[in-house]
Design a protein around this motif. Structure first.
Motif, PDB file in Angstrom:
ATOM      1  N   HIS A  29       0.856  -1.193   0.000  1.00 40.26           N
ATOM      2  CA  HIS A  29       0.000   0.000   0.000  1.00 40.26           C
ATOM      3  C   HIS A  29       0.886   1.235   0.000  1.00 40.26           C
ATOM      4  O   HIS A  29       2.105   1.142   0.172  1.00 40.26           O
ATOM      5  CB  HIS A  29      -0.982  -0.005   1.169  1.00 40.26           C
ATOM      6  N   HIS A  33       1.209   3.901   1.944  1.00 39.15           N
ATOM      7  CA  HIS A  33       1.670   4.687   3.086  1.00 39.15           C
ATOM      8  C   HIS A  33       3.192   4.872   2.976  1.00 39.15           C
ATOM      9  O   HIS A  33       3.909   3.971   2.535  1.00 39.15           O
ATOM     10  CB  HIS A  33       1.299   4.004   4.406  1.00 39.15           C
ATOM     11  N   HIS A  89       5.882   2.399   3.904  1.00 39.75           N
ATOM     12  CA  HIS A  89       5.935   1.143   3.136  1.00 39.75           C
ATOM     13  C   HIS A  89       6.397   1.357   1.699  1.00 39.75           C
ATOM     14  O   HIS A  89       6.853   0.416   1.055  1.00 39.75           O
ATOM     15  CB  HIS A  89       4.557   0.465   3.129  1.00 39.75           C
ATOM     16  N   HIS A 100      -7.380  -2.210   5.287  1.00 39.62           N
ATOM     17  CA  HIS A 100      -6.561  -1.232   6.001  1.00 39.62           C
ATOM     18  C   HIS A 100      -7.210   0.143   5.787  1.00 39.62           C
ATOM     19  O   HIS A 100      -8.255   0.239   5.154  1.00 39.62           O
ATOM     20  CB  HIS A 100      -5.122  -1.308   5.457  1.00 39.62           C
ATOM     21  N   ASP A 144      -0.146  -3.952   5.970  1.00 45.03           N
ATOM     22  CA  ASP A 144      -0.927  -3.430   7.092  1.00 45.03           C
ATOM     23  C   ASP A 144      -2.364  -3.891   6.915  1.00 45.03           C
ATOM     24  O   ASP A 144      -2.941  -3.792   5.828  1.00 45.03           O
ATOM     25  CB  ASP A 144      -0.866  -1.901   7.118  1.00 45.03           C
TER      26      ASP A 144
END
Ligand SMILES: [Zn+2]
Ligand SMILES: [Zn+2]
Length: 287
Positions: free
Chosen positions: A64, A66, A69, A143, A195
């Motif tokens: 993902h 974020h 990450h 998430h 996540d």
């Protein structure tokens, strides 16, 4: 020694875990950075800040977008180019495909460089081949932003049950006579969920049956309760303990702990709170 080898020789390493015949090397701390390499597959799950051990890996599976990450992606491409390594391949959630292409275009303008790489969109339920008899399956990890986990699947063959135990010569004779003695099967080697909330364990059989499961457990005790963990889009250790009977994995690697816990806290709490049937298979990936 090549320039790449020299550059890596003095670089800080990640935490290494030996899980049977599989080694993983990673750094993962909630909100700060997550990068987990599987050298045998020449890939990494996520690339939060791009530690040197990630530069060696030619494929990154991005769970993902974020920052902790995916923040190291452009840096990863630049370092591989600098070191003369083969252009990397980035598998990204399909909903982020255009944005990641835009991101690389902006960096190319700013850096006045080519940043060679291949960006591959993948959705939950889809697969991508990753070399001979190996593929990656994506699945949904719920998430706060679109997120997907990945299963590393080896496509293998084995003797059909009716031929197991027969002498080698007899099997050879059957093969020569045209008898089909083997069947293909999928071995799920490693799963990383990225996540997620705990629901991914209930929904995805690959998560429960992979030989190695790497699962985020961000919160471990009453400092952040189960409901608060869920609302942040993460797993709480209580939820893992409740589901102890679901996990069929040979190895469970817990990671992505909140910065609220020291490394000693993490080891102590996990050792104290996991029931023995989980504890004996559990590993901690914590810098
Ligand atoms: Zn995270
Ligand atoms: Zn996240």
């Amino acid at each position: 020694m090549s320039s790449a080898d020299r550059a890596f020789a003095s670089a800080p390493q990640g935490v290494r875990l030996h899980l049977g015949d599989l080694e993983i090397e990673g750094l993962s701390l909630g909100g700060l950075e997550t990068t987990i390499a599987v050298p045998k597959w020449d890939l990494c799950f996520d690339v939060g800040r791009c530690p040197p051990f990630a530069v060696k890996r030619s494929t990154i599976l991005v769970t993902h977008a974020h920052m902790d990450h995916a923040g190291g992606l452009a840096y990863h491409a630049a370092m591989r180019d600098l070191l003369g390594l083969q252009p990397p391949r980035y598998v990204v959630p399909r909903e982020n495909f255009e944005a990641f292409n835009d991101l690389f275009d902006v960096w190319r303008r700013l850096d006045r460089s080519r940043l060679p790489c291949e960006i591959i969109p993948l959705s939950p339920g889809e697969s991508v081949s990753i070399g001979r008899e190996r593929r990656v399956d994506a699945f949904r990890s719920p998430h706060r932003v679109p997120c997907q986990g990945y299963a590393l699947v080896s496509q293998r063959s084995r003797l059909l049950p009716e031929f197991v135990g027969l002498p080698h010569g007899r099997i050879q004779a059957l093969v020569l006579a045209g008898t089909v003695v083997t069947e293909a099967f999928d071995q799920i080697e490693v799963v990383f969920c990225g996540d997620t909330v705990i629901d991914v364990v209930d929904r995805e059989v690959a998560v429960r049956t992979a030989r190695v499961l790497i699962l985020e457990v961000t919160f471990l005790d009453g400092k952040v309760g189960v409901e608060a963990a869920r609302s942040k889009g993460h797993v709480h250790l209580d939820e893992v303990v409740e589901r102890a009977d679901l996990f069929e994995n040979e190895h469970l690697v817990f990671t992505h702990f909140s910065q609220r816990y020291s490394t000693q806290d993490v080891h102590a709490i996990i050792a104290r709170r996991l029931p023995p049937r989980l504890r004996e298979r559990a590993h901690v990936l914590c810098p």
